[in-house]
Design a protein around this motif. Structure first.
Motif, PDB file in Angstrom:
ATOM      1  N   PRO A  23       2.848  80.654  27.829  1.00 53.59           N
ATOM      2  CA  PRO A  23       3.920  80.559  28.822  1.00 53.59           C
ATOM      3  C   PRO A  23       3.550  81.159  30.180  1.00 53.59           C
ATOM      4  CG  PRO A  23       4.468  82.165  27.136  1.00 53.59           C
ATOM      5  CD  PRO A  23       3.215  81.479  26.694  1.00 53.59           C
ATOM      6  N   ASN A  24       2.699  82.170  30.208  1.00 53.37           N
ATOM      7  CA  ASN A  24       2.345  82.780  31.500  1.00 53.37           C
ATOM      8  C   ASN A  24       1.611  81.786  32.394  1.00 53.37           C
ATOM      9  OD1 ASN A  24       3.510  85.203  30.833  1.00 53.37           O
ATOM     10  ND2 ASN A  24       1.637  86.040  29.964  1.00 53.37           N
ATOM     11  N   GLN A  25       0.699  81.023  31.826  1.00 54.26           N
ATOM     12  CA  GLN A  25      -0.021  80.030  32.621  1.00 54.26           C
ATOM     13  C   GLN A  25       0.915  78.930  33.106  1.00 54.26           C
ATOM     14  OE1 GLN A  25      -3.237  78.721  30.132  1.00 54.26           O
ATOM     15  NE2 GLN A  25      -4.522  80.498  30.642  1.00 54.26           N
ATOM     16  N   LEU A  26       1.810  78.492  32.230  1.00 53.96           N
ATOM     17  CA  LEU A  26       2.771  77.457  32.621  1.00 53.96           C
ATOM     18  C   LEU A  26       3.689  77.969  33.726  1.00 53.96           C
ATOM     19  CD1 LEU A  26       4.015  74.666  32.232  1.00 53.96           C
ATOM     20  CD2 LEU A  26       5.433  75.644  30.414  1.00 53.96           C
ATOM     21  N   GLY A  85      12.949  75.273  30.854  1.00 52.29           N
ATOM     22  CA  GLY A  85      13.025  76.538  30.115  1.00 52.29           C
ATOM     23  C   GLY A  85      12.713  76.344  28.646  1.00 52.29           C
ATOM     24  N   ASN A  86      13.214  75.246  28.060  1.00 54.81           N
ATOM     25  CA  ASN A  86      12.880  74.943  26.666  1.00 54.81           C
ATOM     26  C   ASN A  86      11.379  74.750  26.507  1.00 54.81           C
ATOM     27  OD1 ASN A  86      15.542  75.020  25.823  1.00 54.81           O
ATOM     28  ND2 ASN A  86      15.842  72.830  26.011  1.00 54.81           N
ATOM     29  N   ALA A  87      10.768  74.071  27.475  1.00 57.44           N
ATOM     30  CA  ALA A  87       9.325  73.827  27.423  1.00 57.44           C
ATOM     31  C   ALA A  87       8.554  75.147  27.505  1.00 57.44           C
ATOM     32  CB  ALA A  87       8.908  72.889  28.543  1.00 57.44           C
ATOM     33  N   LEU A  95      17.100  81.289  26.647  1.00 59.46           N
ATOM     34  CA  LEU A  95      16.537  80.126  25.964  1.00 59.46           C
ATOM     35  C   LEU A  95      15.557  80.545  24.878  1.00 59.46           C
ATOM     36  CD1 LEU A  95      15.950  77.837  29.061  1.00 59.46           C
ATOM     37  CD2 LEU A  95      17.712  77.580  27.324  1.00 59.46           C
ATOM     38  N   SER A  96      14.750  81.543  25.150  1.00 58.88           N
ATOM     39  CA  SER A  96      13.795  82.026  24.148  1.00 58.88           C
ATOM     40  C   SER A  96      14.525  82.589  22.938  1.00 58.88           C
ATOM     41  CB  SER A  96      12.890  83.098  24.747  1.00 58.88           C
ATOM     42  OG  SER A  96      12.130  82.566  25.799  1.00 58.88           O
ATOM     43  N   PHE A 148       7.427  69.831  23.621  1.00 58.12           N
ATOM     44  CA  PHE A 148       7.040  70.432  24.890  1.00 58.12           C
ATOM     45  C   PHE A 148       6.859  69.366  25.969  1.00 58.12           C
ATOM     46  CE2 PHE A 148       3.437  71.403  27.698  1.00 58.12           C
ATOM     47  CZ  PHE A 148       3.970  72.473  28.389  1.00 58.12           C
ATOM     48  N   LEU A 149       6.101  68.330  25.658  1.00 53.82           N
ATOM     49  CA  LEU A 149       5.849  67.270  26.632  1.00 53.82           C
ATOM     50  C   LEU A 149       7.140  66.549  27.022  1.00 53.82           C
ATOM     51  CD1 LEU A 149       2.529  65.801  25.229  1.00 53.82           C
ATOM     52  CD2 LEU A 149       2.828  67.227  27.254  1.00 53.82           C
TER      53      LEU A 149
END
Length: 149
Positions: free
Chosen positions: A104-107, A95-97, A130-131, A71-72
């Motif tokens: 994911p909603n907060q991001l 999108g991968n992150a 991507l998901s 993720f990072l």
């Protein structure tokens, strides 16, 4: 003062000299015996770079540390590519992150505030694809635990 005719002539001479300068150095560059070899190597390196960018190795999402490191890395790489002007690559990595993110909603809210609207729109459009790719990965891409007690 200088007349408009004199300025026009000076601009024409300057333009001609500049074009001549460009043509001369282009000829010198093309005469270089290693020019084609260097050009092929540069194109091959760019092609490999593009291929490696689009084929990120997806982590095993059951391993929290590996998923967090992925993720990072993806966020960092996405920001770098957006900074360089590669919007497609940046959106791909962001999108991968988002796809591997625990929240994911907060991001997405943070990304909506920080990204330009057109880039955020591209990201939102690409998220389902991507998901789906991450969920279909053979290394256990689902976030469901194997053993539930």
């Amino acid at each position: 003062m200088v007349s408009k005719t004199a300025l026009g002539i000076a601009a024409g001479i300057f333009g001609t000299l500049f074009v001549g300068y460009c043509v001369y150095f282009d000829q010198q560059r093309r005469k270089d015996p290693n020019f084609k070899k260097k050009l092929r190597e540069r194109r091959k390196a760019n092609k490999l770079k593009c291929q490696s960018r689009t084929q990120s190795k997806l982590p095993d999402l059951r391993d929290h540390e590996e998923a967090q490191a992925f993720f990072l890395h993806e966020v960092q790489l996405g920001e770098e590519l957006l900074g360089q002007g590669d919007i497609e690559g940046g959106v791909e990595h962001l999108g991968n992150a988002v796809a591997v993110c625990g929240r994911p909603n907060q991001l997405l809210k943070v990304l909506q505030q920080t990204l330009p609207p057109n880039v955020f729109f591209m990201l939102v459009q690409r998220l389902p694809q991507l998901s789906q790719r991450i969920l279909e990965q053979p290394t256990g891409g689902s976030m469901v635990e194997d053993e539930v007690e």
